[in-house]
Design a protein around this motif. Structure first.
Motif, PDB file in Angstrom:
ATOM      1  N   LEU A 175       0.838  -1.192   0.000  1.00 28.10           N
ATOM      2  CA  LEU A 175       0.000   0.000   0.000  1.00 28.10           C
ATOM      3  C   LEU A 175       0.875   1.244   0.000  1.00 28.10           C
ATOM      4  CD1 LEU A 175      -2.623  -0.885   2.810  1.00 28.10           C
ATOM      5  CD2 LEU A 175      -2.853  -1.257   0.341  1.00 28.10           C
ATOM      6  N   GLU A 176       0.254   2.355  -0.354  1.00 25.50           N
ATOM      7  CA  GLU A 176       0.920   3.640  -0.203  1.00 25.50           C
ATOM      8  C   GLU A 176       1.235   3.849   1.276  1.00 25.50           C
ATOM      9  OE1 GLU A 176      -0.057   8.365  -1.141  1.00 25.50           O
ATOM     10  OE2 GLU A 176      -1.601   6.824  -1.382  1.00 25.50           O
ATOM     11  N   ASP A 177       2.440   4.268   1.566  1.00 25.77           N
ATOM     12  CA  ASP A 177       2.876   4.377   2.962  1.00 25.77           C
ATOM     13  C   ASP A 177       2.583   5.766   3.526  1.00 25.77           C
ATOM     14  OD1 ASP A 177       3.968   3.731   5.391  1.00 25.77           O
ATOM     15  OD2 ASP A 177       6.053   3.892   4.732  1.00 25.77           O
ATOM     16  N   ARG A 178       1.277   6.079   3.581  1.00 25.59           N
ATOM     17  CA  ARG A 178       0.882   7.387   4.096  1.00 25.59           C
ATOM     18  C   ARG A 178      -0.597   7.352   4.460  1.00 25.59           C
ATOM     19  NH1 ARG A 178       2.405  13.294   1.649  1.00 25.59           N
ATOM     20  NH2 ARG A 178       0.773  14.534   2.667  1.00 25.59           N
ATOM     21  N   CYS A 179      -0.899   7.662   5.682  1.00 28.93           N
ATOM     22  CA  CYS A 179      -2.287   7.674   6.145  1.00 28.93           C
ATOM     23  C   CYS A 179      -3.077   8.732   5.384  1.00 28.93           C
ATOM     24  CB  CYS A 179      -2.318   7.955   7.650  1.00 28.93           C
ATOM     25  SG  CYS A 179      -3.980   8.071   8.349  1.00 28.93           S
ATOM     26  N   ALA A 180      -4.331   8.420   5.066  1.00 28.15           N
ATOM     27  CA  ALA A 180      -5.179   9.347   4.323  1.00 28.15           C
ATOM     28  C   ALA A 180      -5.617  10.536   5.177  1.00 28.15           C
ATOM     29  CB  ALA A 180      -6.414   8.610   3.794  1.00 28.15           C
ATOM     30  N   HIS A 181      -5.550  10.404   6.497  1.00 30.96           N
ATOM     31  CA  HIS A 181      -6.006  11.468   7.396  1.00 30.96           C
ATOM     32  C   HIS A 181      -4.907  12.467   7.707  1.00 30.96           C
ATOM     33  CE1 HIS A 181      -8.273  13.555  10.374  1.00 30.96           C
ATOM     34  NE2 HIS A 181      -7.634  13.039  11.428  1.00 30.96           N
ATOM     35  N   ARG A 182      -3.731  11.983   7.990  1.00 32.02           N
ATOM     36  CA  ARG A 182      -2.584  12.835   8.288  1.00 32.02           C
ATOM     37  C   ARG A 182      -1.331  12.227   7.637  1.00 32.02           C
ATOM     38  NH1 ARG A 182      -6.046  15.791   9.293  1.00 32.02           N
ATOM     39  NH2 ARG A 182      -6.489  16.968  11.219  1.00 32.02           N
ATOM     40  N   PRO A 183      -0.336  13.056   7.285  1.00 37.07           N
ATOM     41  CA  PRO A 183       0.847  12.553   6.561  1.00 37.07           C
ATOM     42  C   PRO A 183       1.806  11.789   7.468  1.00 37.07           C
ATOM     43  CG  PRO A 183       1.105  14.885   7.011  1.00 37.07           C
ATOM     44  CD  PRO A 183      -0.284  14.531   7.455  1.00 37.07           C
ATOM     45  N   TYR A 184       1.307  10.655   7.960  1.00 35.67           N
ATOM     46  CA  TYR A 184       2.113   9.816   8.851  1.00 35.67           C
ATOM     47  C   TYR A 184       2.276   8.439   8.210  1.00 35.67           C
ATOM     48  CZ  TYR A 184       3.955   7.973  13.259  1.00 35.67           C
ATOM     49  OH  TYR A 184       4.765   7.434  14.226  1.00 35.67           O
ATOM     50  N   PRO A 185       3.509   7.894   8.151  1.00 37.99           N
ATOM     51  CA  PRO A 185       3.726   6.613   7.465  1.00 37.99           C
ATOM     52  C   PRO A 185       2.983   5.453   8.139  1.00 37.99           C
ATOM     53  CG  PRO A 185       5.802   7.781   7.790  1.00 37.99           C
ATOM     54  CD  PRO A 185       4.774   8.500   8.620  1.00 37.99           C
ATOM     55  N   LEU A 186       2.298   4.660   7.331  1.00 38.45           N
ATOM     56  CA  LEU A 186       1.640   3.471   7.869  1.00 38.45           C
ATOM     57  C   LEU A 186       2.673   2.441   8.325  1.00 38.45           C
ATOM     58  CD1 LEU A 186      -1.263   2.978   5.276  1.00 38.45           C
ATOM     59  CD2 LEU A 186      -1.397   3.937   7.598  1.00 38.45           C
ATOM     60  N   SER A 187       3.877   2.508   7.775  1.00 37.54           N
ATOM     61  CA  SER A 187       4.922   1.563   8.175  1.00 37.54           C
ATOM     62  C   SER A 187       5.345   1.760   9.630  1.00 37.54           C
ATOM     63  CB  SER A 187       6.140   1.685   7.259  1.00 37.54           C
ATOM     64  OG  SER A 187       6.648   3.007   7.270  1.00 37.54           O
ATOM     65  N   LEU A 188       4.952   2.886  10.232  1.00 37.46           N
ATOM     66  CA  LEU A 188       5.244   3.120  11.646  1.00 37.46           C
ATOM     67  C   LEU A 188       4.078   2.690  12.530  1.00 37.46           C
ATOM     68  CD1 LEU A 188       7.021   6.604  11.450  1.00 37.46           C
ATOM     69  CD2 LEU A 188       8.043   4.317  11.514  1.00 37.46           C
ATOM     70  N   GLY A 189       3.084   2.042  11.914  1.00 39.94           N
ATOM     71  CA  GLY A 189       1.947   1.529  12.670  1.00 39.94           C
ATOM     72  C   GLY A 189       2.083   0.046  12.942  1.00 39.94           C
ATOM     73  N   ARG A 190       0.954  -0.675  12.903  1.00 43.17           N
ATOM     74  CA  ARG A 190       0.973  -2.106  13.214  1.00 43.17           C
ATOM     75  C   ARG A 190      -0.039  -2.833  12.328  1.00 43.17           C
ATOM     76  NH1 ARG A 190      -3.562  -3.164  16.439  1.00 43.17           N
ATOM     77  NH2 ARG A 190      -4.567  -1.263  17.194  1.00 43.17           N
ATOM     78  N   VAL A 191       0.189  -4.125  12.157  1.00 44.58           N
ATOM     79  CA  VAL A 191      -0.746  -4.974  11.427  1.00 44.58           C
ATOM     80  C   VAL A 191      -1.680  -5.621  12.437  1.00 44.58           C
ATOM     81  CG1 VAL A 191      -0.993  -7.010   9.957  1.00 44.58           C
ATOM     82  CG2 VAL A 191       0.887  -5.404   9.555  1.00 44.58           C
ATOM     83  N   ASP A 192      -2.971  -5.525  12.160  1.00 47.32           N
ATOM     84  CA  ASP A 192      -3.988  -6.106  13.040  1.00 47.32           C
ATOM     85  C   ASP A 192      -4.869  -7.012  12.186  1.00 47.32           C
ATOM     86  OD1 ASP A 192      -5.858  -6.725  14.962  1.00 47.32           O
ATOM     87  OD2 ASP A 192      -6.764  -4.733  15.046  1.00 47.32           O
ATOM     88  N   GLY A 193      -4.516  -8.312  12.158  1.00 45.03           N
ATOM     89  CA  GLY A 193      -5.284  -9.254  11.338  1.00 45.03           C
ATOM     90  C   GLY A 193      -5.130  -8.957   9.870  1.00 45.03           C
ATOM     91  N   ASP A 194      -6.208  -8.506   9.233  1.00 44.63           N
ATOM     92  CA  ASP A 194      -6.200  -8.202   7.813  1.00 44.63           C
ATOM     93  C   ASP A 194      -6.115  -6.704   7.543  1.00 44.63           C
ATOM     94  OD1 ASP A 194      -6.325 -10.857   7.049  1.00 44.63           O
ATOM     95  OD2 ASP A 194      -8.512 -10.898   7.089  1.00 44.63           O
ATOM     96  N   THR A 195      -5.753  -5.926   8.543  1.00 49.21           N
ATOM     97  CA  THR A 195      -5.657  -4.479   8.371  1.00 49.21           C
ATOM     98  C   THR A 195      -4.308  -3.977   8.872  1.00 49.21           C
ATOM     99  OG1 THR A 195      -6.574  -3.924  10.551  1.00 49.21           O
ATOM    100  CG2 THR A 195      -8.141  -4.234   8.731  1.00 49.21           C
ATOM    101  N   ILE A 196      -3.963  -2.776   8.393  1.00 47.96           N
ATOM    102  CA  ILE A 196      -2.813  -2.064   8.932  1.00 47.96           C
ATOM    103  C   ILE A 196      -3.340  -0.783   9.569  1.00 47.96           C
ATOM    104  CG2 ILE A 196      -2.314  -0.914   6.711  1.00 47.96           C
ATOM    105  CD1 ILE A 196       0.677  -1.095   7.505  1.00 47.96           C
ATOM    106  N   VAL A 197      -2.860  -0.493  10.769  1.00 53.03           N
ATOM    107  CA  VAL A 197      -3.393   0.594  11.583  1.00 53.03           C
ATOM    108  C   VAL A 197      -2.330   1.681  11.735  1.00 53.03           C
ATOM    109  CG1 VAL A 197      -4.444   1.225  13.787  1.00 53.03           C
ATOM    110  CG2 VAL A 197      -4.815  -1.075  12.826  1.00 53.03           C
ATOM    111  N   SER A 198      -2.723   2.918  11.437  1.00 56.41           N
ATOM    112  CA  SER A 198      -1.802   4.036  11.589  1.00 56.41           C
ATOM    113  C   SER A 198      -1.397   4.197  13.045  1.00 56.41           C
ATOM    114  CB  SER A 198      -2.459   5.333  11.091  1.00 56.41           C
ATOM    115  OG  SER A 198      -1.685   6.458  11.467  1.00 56.41           O
ATOM    116  N   GLY A 199      -0.111   4.394  13.263  1.00 60.44           N
ATOM    117  CA  GLY A 199       0.395   4.575  14.615  1.00 60.44           C
ATOM    118  C   GLY A 199       0.131   5.950  15.177  1.00 60.44           C
TER     119      GLY A 199
END
Length: 337
Positions: free
Chosen positions: A46-70
């Motif tokens: 996926l694009e490594d940028r949250c749609a809400h704020r310019p924060y990398p999703l790679s700094l978040g976590r995987v939760d089952g079938d989703t990736i969660v912004s940190g």
């Protein structure tokens, strides 16, 4: 700086074992990408940028079938759609990030970072020898501060090996080379060259179990498979009979941006499969590829400082010139008219 690589191409985003349940951030084709695996083991890009704020999703976590912004807590599924917002039940219209087609062959995770509608029109390259027990492979990867076309043209001509590392080079390269046979298709270039029987380097003779001075028929092979993959080969068979022993060199090239390239390389062989052979080979090849990396980075520094200039071509550039034509046409096809 003009782009020297097409976007509509399969590029290696990571090795398969690098992509896990922990987000992996990479930059490729001048964009940020996050890779991870969902609950069924599928690789997702996926694009490594949250749609809400310019924060990398790679700094978040995987939760089952989703990736969660940190930072925002927004959760995205494998299609890139936002499926959960922590502060409200309603998902905002258009809340999604870009999803990229991927192909995981068990060795590499390939990503298509251009127009997703075109991904199905081209099959991802195949590198079966890297998982074949009849071959032994080793390698590494690193970032080279040089444009991808400098790397592609380097692999298209091995004659410079005798200058860069004379002790490492096959002795047959020290004399005028035989004719290079080049075959060109719409998107690939293959070449081969047969050398007269000659000795191998001492380390090569030892690996194939023959005494120094033994003559071997030798053949050079190369293929520009796509802008993201170059495969070379060197065959050596004892003069007068016997099967050839083959080295195969795999170079997965991924443009990070206009002047940086991720270079993932593997050296494979179908002989001397014992583990101690790698202890001999790895330091030699790593030292050579590091020397080449330094040379390519020096050339890029000259281009950055002084700009491009006309260059002189010689017969050894036959394959490189064809590669250049194909890549330029691929880039031109993506340019709006």
């Amino acid at each position: 700086m003009s782009r020297s690589y097409p976007r509509n191409c399969w590029y290696v985003a990571a090795t398969s074992d690098e992509v896990t349940g922990t987000p992996l951030g990479r930059r490729a084709v001048d964009q940020a990408v996050v890779l991870f695996r969902v609950s069924d083991g599928r690789a997702v890009a996926l694009e490594d940028r949250c749609a809400h704020r310019p924060y990398p999703l790679s700094l978040g976590r995987v939760d089952g079938d989703t990736i969660v912004s940190g930072y925002t807590g927004f959760a995205y599924d494998a299609s890139g759609a936002c499926v959960r917002v922590p502060t409200q039940d309603r998902i905002p219209v258009g809340a999604r990030v870009r999803a990229f087609p991927v192909h995981d062959d068990g060795t590499f995770v390939w990503a298509w970072l251009g127009d997703p509608a075109r991904a199905s029109l081209r099959t991802a390259p195949s590198v079966p020898w890297l998982a074949d027990p009849a071959w032994a492979s080793f390698g590494s990867q690193w970032e080279t501060h040089a444009a991808i076309d400098l790397l592609q043209e380097n692999f298209a001509d091995i004659s410079h090996i005798t200058v860069v590392d004379p002790d490492f080079a096959p002795p047959v390269l020290r004399s005028a080379p035989p004719r290079l046979d080049v075959e060109v298709s719409e998107t690939s270039v293959s070449f081969s060259r047969d050398y007269p029987p000659a000795e191998l380097t001492a380390w090569h003779s030892e690996l194939v179990g023959r005494p120094a001075g033994t003559l071997f028929r030798q053949r050079e092979l190369g293929q520009f498979v796509t802008p993201g993959l170059w495969v070379d080969g060197w065959e050596a068979g004892e003069d007068g009979g016997g099967p050839a022993c083959t080295f195969r060199f795999t170079h997965a090239l991924t443009p990070i941006d206009a002047t940086h390239t991720r270079h993932l390389w593997r050296v494979s062989r179908d002989f001397a499969l014992q583990p101690d052979a790698e202890q001999t080979l790895r330091p030699m090849f790593e030292q050579y590829y590091r020397r080449v990396q330094a040379i390519l980075e020096t050339m890029q520094a000259v281009l950055d400082r002084d700009g491009p200039r006309p260059t002189v071509s010689v017969s050894a550039d036959a394959a490189a010139l064809q590669v250049r034509k194909i890549v330029r046409q691929m880039v031109a096809d993506e340019t709006p008219r």
